[in-house]
Design a protein around this motif. Structure first.
Motif, short mmCIF file in Angstrom:
data_model
loop_
_atom_site.label_atom_id
_atom_site.label_comp_id
_atom_site.label_asym_id
_atom_site.label_seq_id
_atom_site.Cartn_x
_atom_site.Cartn_y
_atom_site.Cartn_z
N TYR A 187 -3.19 112.37 62.38
CA TYR A 187 -3.54 113.85 62.38
C TYR A 187 -4.68 114.10 61.39
N LYS A 188 -5.18 115.45 61.65
CA LYS A 188 -6.02 115.85 60.68
C LYS A 188 -5.86 117.39 60.32
N LYS A 189 -6.43 117.67 59.07
CA LYS A 189 -6.33 118.83 58.73
C LYS A 189 -6.95 119.98 59.60
N ALA A 190 -6.17 121.06 59.68
CA ALA A 190 -6.52 122.17 60.73
C ALA A 190 -5.63 123.36 60.38
N PRO A 191 -6.07 124.62 60.86
CA PRO A 191 -5.51 125.90 60.38
C PRO A 191 -4.07 126.02 60.75
N VAL A 192 -3.13 126.71 59.88
CA VAL A 192 -1.71 126.70 60.27
C VAL A 192 -1.29 127.99 59.46
N TYR A 203 -4.07 128.07 76.51
CA TYR A 203 -5.46 127.48 76.09
C TYR A 203 -5.85 127.68 74.56
N PHE A 204 -6.71 126.77 74.45
CA PHE A 204 -7.34 126.83 72.80
C PHE A 204 -8.65 126.55 73.06
N LYS A 205 -9.49 126.77 71.84
CA LYS A 205 -10.82 126.28 71.83
C LYS A 205 -11.03 124.95 71.55
N LYS A 206 -11.66 124.28 72.51
CA LYS A 206 -12.01 122.67 72.40
C LYS A 206 -12.88 122.61 71.23
N GLY A 207 -13.88 123.55 70.81
CA GLY A 207 -14.77 123.30 69.81
C GLY A 207 -14.35 122.99 68.50
N ASN A 208 -12.98 123.39 68.26
CA ASN A 208 -12.33 123.24 66.91
C ASN A 208 -11.88 121.50 67.12
N LYS A 209 -12.63 120.48 66.70
CA LYS A 209 -12.17 119.38 66.89
C LYS A 209 -11.01 118.77 66.47
N GLU A 210 -10.76 119.17 65.13
CA GLU A 210 -9.50 118.80 64.39
C GLU A 210 -8.39 119.29 64.89
N ARG A 211 -8.10 120.53 65.38
CA ARG A 211 -6.86 121.23 66.03
C ARG A 211 -6.80 120.56 67.44
N SER A 212 -7.75 120.47 68.16
CA SER A 212 -7.81 119.89 69.29
C SER A 212 -7.29 118.42 69.58
N HIS A 213 -7.84 117.73 68.33
CA HIS A 213 -7.25 116.51 68.20
C HIS A 213 -5.71 116.24 67.94
N ASN A 214 -5.21 117.03 67.02
CA ASN A 214 -3.79 117.34 66.76
C ASN A 214 -3.24 117.63 67.84
#
Length: 287
Positions: free
Chosen positions: A185-190, A140-151
């Motif tokens: 792809y978008k920038k998101a936390p890594v 599961y992941f936070k769908k509110g983090n749009k960039e991460r969800s998109h990736n």
């Protein structure tokens, strides 16, 4: 089936070091001039064809007229979408026609011979391997983090419906490809060296980690897997699989005697991967 026409013109201009660039069109139209004499071996008075140049011509022509086949797939409701055959240059036939034209004095147009290129995964095979689920894992992941969800969604779509045949290796980096802005792809936390940062494609390690847990089966050999430098929240410690285009990859090998099918979805914060195969699937080899 498209008809491709290649125009041969016997010219007397000096032979070039490489074949002229080809332009192939369909609907029966002619293509750009090709000087046959440039394919002769000059020190033998053009009595023989320069096979090295001919190979370049064959490869270039094949690239221009080839249409890749489309594998059969499963849609969102689990129904089979039929695949489509592609086309390729029929090289043996082309070489025969080329040799015949090469030794004639008059210009000649010939239809470039093609052959069907059938998909590896057809309707019959997919119907056989889609019924029995042999592996499954959900994260599961936070769908509110749009960039991460998109990736995550992009990487999930890339591996969905992929079939790994017996003895074949699955490389996450090869199948998903390089994560770039051009691909959406978008920038998101890594995680980089134990620290949180932002980078293009952040989040896809959840896809590779979910897949790793789904394929942790007796008939799957893990060839390459690396853990993050710190724990991640979506899988238990030691059950992750970090990936990076210029770094770690996640690779496994299908040791079953049947192909396996990857079904992957990413909807509303839920990453779901199922592994399917035929009822006849059993461990084929331990090597």
């Amino acid at each position: 089936m498209h008809a491709f026409i290649l125009s041969f013109f016997l010219l007397t201009a000096q032979a070039a070091n490489a074949p002229q660039q080809l332009t192939v069109t369909d609907q029966g139209e002619a293509v750009e001039k090709i000087e046959l004499e440039q394919y002769g071996l000059s020190y033998l008075d053009n009595l023989f064809i320069n096979q090295d140049k001919l190979k370049i011509l064959l490869d270039e022509l094949d690239k221009k007229i080839s249409v890749e086949p489309k594998n059969a797939t499963l849609n969102k409701t689990g129904e089979i979408v039929e695949g489509k055959p592609g086309i390729r240059l029929d090289k043996p036939k082309f070489q025969t026609l080329f040799s015949s034209s090469f030794y004639k004095d008059k210009p000649k147009k010939i239809e470039v011979p093609t052959k069907s290129n059938y998909p590896r995964v057809d309707t019959e095979l997919l119907a056989e391997i889609k019924e029995k689920e042999i592996g499954h894992y959900v994260t599961y992941f936070k769908k509110g983090n749009k960039e991460r969800s998109h990736n995550i969604k992009l990487a999930t779509d890339a591996i969905n419906n992929y079939v790994v045949f017996p003895g074949e290796k699955f490389s996450f980096n090869k199948i998903v490809g390089e994560r770039t802005t051009e691909k959406g792809y978008k920038k998101a936390p890594v995680i980089v060296k134990g620290e949180l940062a932002e980078d293009i494609g952040g989040g896809i390690c959840q896809v590779s980690s979910t897949l790793y847990n789904a394929v942790s089966l007796k008939g799957i050999k893990i060839v390459e897997r690396y853990s993050h430098s710190r724990s991640v929240p979506y899988v238990p410690p030691g059950r992750d699989a970090t990936v990076s285009w210029w770094g770690p990859d996640f690779v496994f090998k299908n040791m079953y005697n049947q192909p396996i099918l990857i079904r992957a979805t990413s909807v509303d914060g839920k990453m779901d991967i199922g592994i399917f195969s035929s009822d006849a699937a059993e461990l084929h080899s331990s090597k």
